[in-house]
Motif scaffolding. Structure first.
Motif, short mmCIF file in Angstrom:
data_model
loop_
_atom_site.label_atom_id
_atom_site.label_comp_id
_atom_site.label_asym_id
_atom_site.label_seq_id
_atom_site.Cartn_x
_atom_site.Cartn_y
_atom_site.Cartn_z
N GLU A 170 -39.22 57.62 -72.25
CA GLU A 170 -39.73 58.74 -71.48
C GLU A 170 -41.01 58.38 -70.72
O GLU A 170 -41.54 59.19 -69.96
CB GLU A 170 -39.99 59.94 -72.39
N GLY A 171 -41.51 57.17 -70.94
CA GLY A 171 -42.73 56.72 -70.28
C GLY A 171 -42.52 55.39 -69.60
O GLY A 171 -41.46 55.10 -69.03
N LEU A 172 -43.52 54.52 -69.70
CA LEU A 172 -43.47 53.22 -69.05
C LEU A 172 -42.36 52.34 -69.62
O LEU A 172 -41.88 51.41 -68.96
CB LEU A 172 -44.83 52.52 -69.20
N GLY A 173 -41.92 52.63 -70.84
CA GLY A 173 -40.86 51.84 -71.46
C GLY A 173 -39.58 51.80 -70.66
O GLY A 173 -38.76 50.89 -70.84
N ILE A 174 -39.38 52.76 -69.76
CA ILE A 174 -38.18 52.74 -68.93
C ILE A 174 -38.14 51.48 -68.07
O ILE A 174 -37.05 51.01 -67.70
CB ILE A 174 -38.11 54.02 -68.04
N VAL B 285 -28.80 51.99 -68.89
CA VAL B 285 -28.64 52.92 -70.01
C VAL B 285 -27.30 53.60 -69.86
O VAL B 285 -26.98 54.12 -68.78
CB VAL B 285 -29.77 53.97 -70.05
N GLU B 286 -26.51 53.61 -70.92
CA GLU B 286 -25.20 54.25 -70.91
C GLU B 286 -25.14 55.27 -72.06
O GLU B 286 -25.28 54.90 -73.23
CB GLU B 286 -24.09 53.22 -71.11
N SER B 287 -24.93 56.54 -71.72
CA SER B 287 -24.88 57.59 -72.73
C SER B 287 -24.24 58.83 -72.14
O SER B 287 -24.28 59.05 -70.93
CB SER B 287 -26.28 57.94 -73.23
N ASP B 288 -23.65 59.65 -73.02
CA ASP B 288 -23.12 60.94 -72.59
C ASP B 288 -24.21 62.01 -72.53
O ASP B 288 -23.95 63.13 -72.08
CB ASP B 288 -22.03 61.41 -73.56
N ASP B 289 -25.42 61.69 -72.99
CA ASP B 289 -26.50 62.67 -73.05
C ASP B 289 -27.81 61.99 -72.67
O ASP B 289 -28.31 61.16 -73.44
CB ASP B 289 -26.59 63.26 -74.45
N PRO B 290 -28.38 62.27 -71.50
CA PRO B 290 -29.56 61.55 -71.04
C PRO B 290 -30.80 61.76 -71.90
O PRO B 290 -31.74 60.96 -71.81
CB PRO B 290 -29.78 62.09 -69.62
#
Length: 200
Positions: A160-164, A170-175
């Motif tokens: 949710e921060g700089l770690g992005i 990223v692969e997911s059914d729920d962001p």
């Protein structure tokens, strides 16, 4: 009768500020209570089983103190090659985690439990996210850790921060699952429990 009058109390059983921020996005009233449980994985326990067990134990611990409430428990386990990667707790351990994961794809199990303490009914879900890390240098990884100090996060990266910036895919059914509280799954559970979102 207004929708707020028929809403049962909703309690988030978590000490995580990230989960609190996510739940606040839904614009529904909730309280926060911190569960006091042992989060140690059991011997031979699969990562997804650990996450599901702990999410339920957290909800049960809070529900025992708050009869009549809907209680949310959540837990996240990070895995690489099937082995659990926990919260690092220190700079040195976080750097070792990121070095191990660079250029690799990691699976995050974000488990969710909604426990209705009025009926004892529990809804459970394991939302999986596959995150591929960039192949970054030791210097870049060290600099990231000193800027964001994500030592309380499984996998040593705050998406949710700089770690992005550490992630290539990223692969997911729920962001929202990667941050720690899968809101798509949660809103489905709340609807199944009869919780009104848009009025009575």
């Amino acid at each position: 009768m207004s929708s707020s009058a028929i809403r049962p109390p909703l309690i988030l059983g978590s000490s995580s500020p990230y989960r609190r921020e996510l739940l606040a996005r839904l614009r529904i009233p909730f309280d926060v209570a911190v569960p006091d449980i042992d989060e140690t994985p059991l011997a031979g326990e699969a990562p997804e089983a650990t996450a599901l067990r702990l999410s339920r134990r957290k909800a049960e611990a809070i529900a025992a103190r708050h009869p009549g409430a809907l209680v949310i428990g959540s837990d996240q386990v990070c895995t690489l090659d099937g082995a659990q990667i926990g919260k690092p707790g220190s700079h040195e351990k976080a750097l070792a985690q990121l070095q191990q994961m660079r250029g690799r794809t990691v699976t995050f199990h974000s488990a969710l439990c909604l426990l209705d303490s009025r009926t004892g009914e529990a809804q459970l879900a394991d939302v999986q996210t596959r995150a591929t890390f960039r192949d970054l240098s030791d210097a870049e990884l060290d600099a990231y850790l000193r800027l964001e100090t994500p030592y309380d996060c499984a996998g040593s990266a705050k998406a949710e921060g700089l770690g992005i910036a550490l992630l290539a895919r990223v692969e997911s059914d729920d962001p929202t699952a990667l941050i720690g509280l899968p809101l798509i799954a949660l809103t489905g559970m709340l609807r199944a429990a009869g919780y009104p979102f848009f009025g009575a």
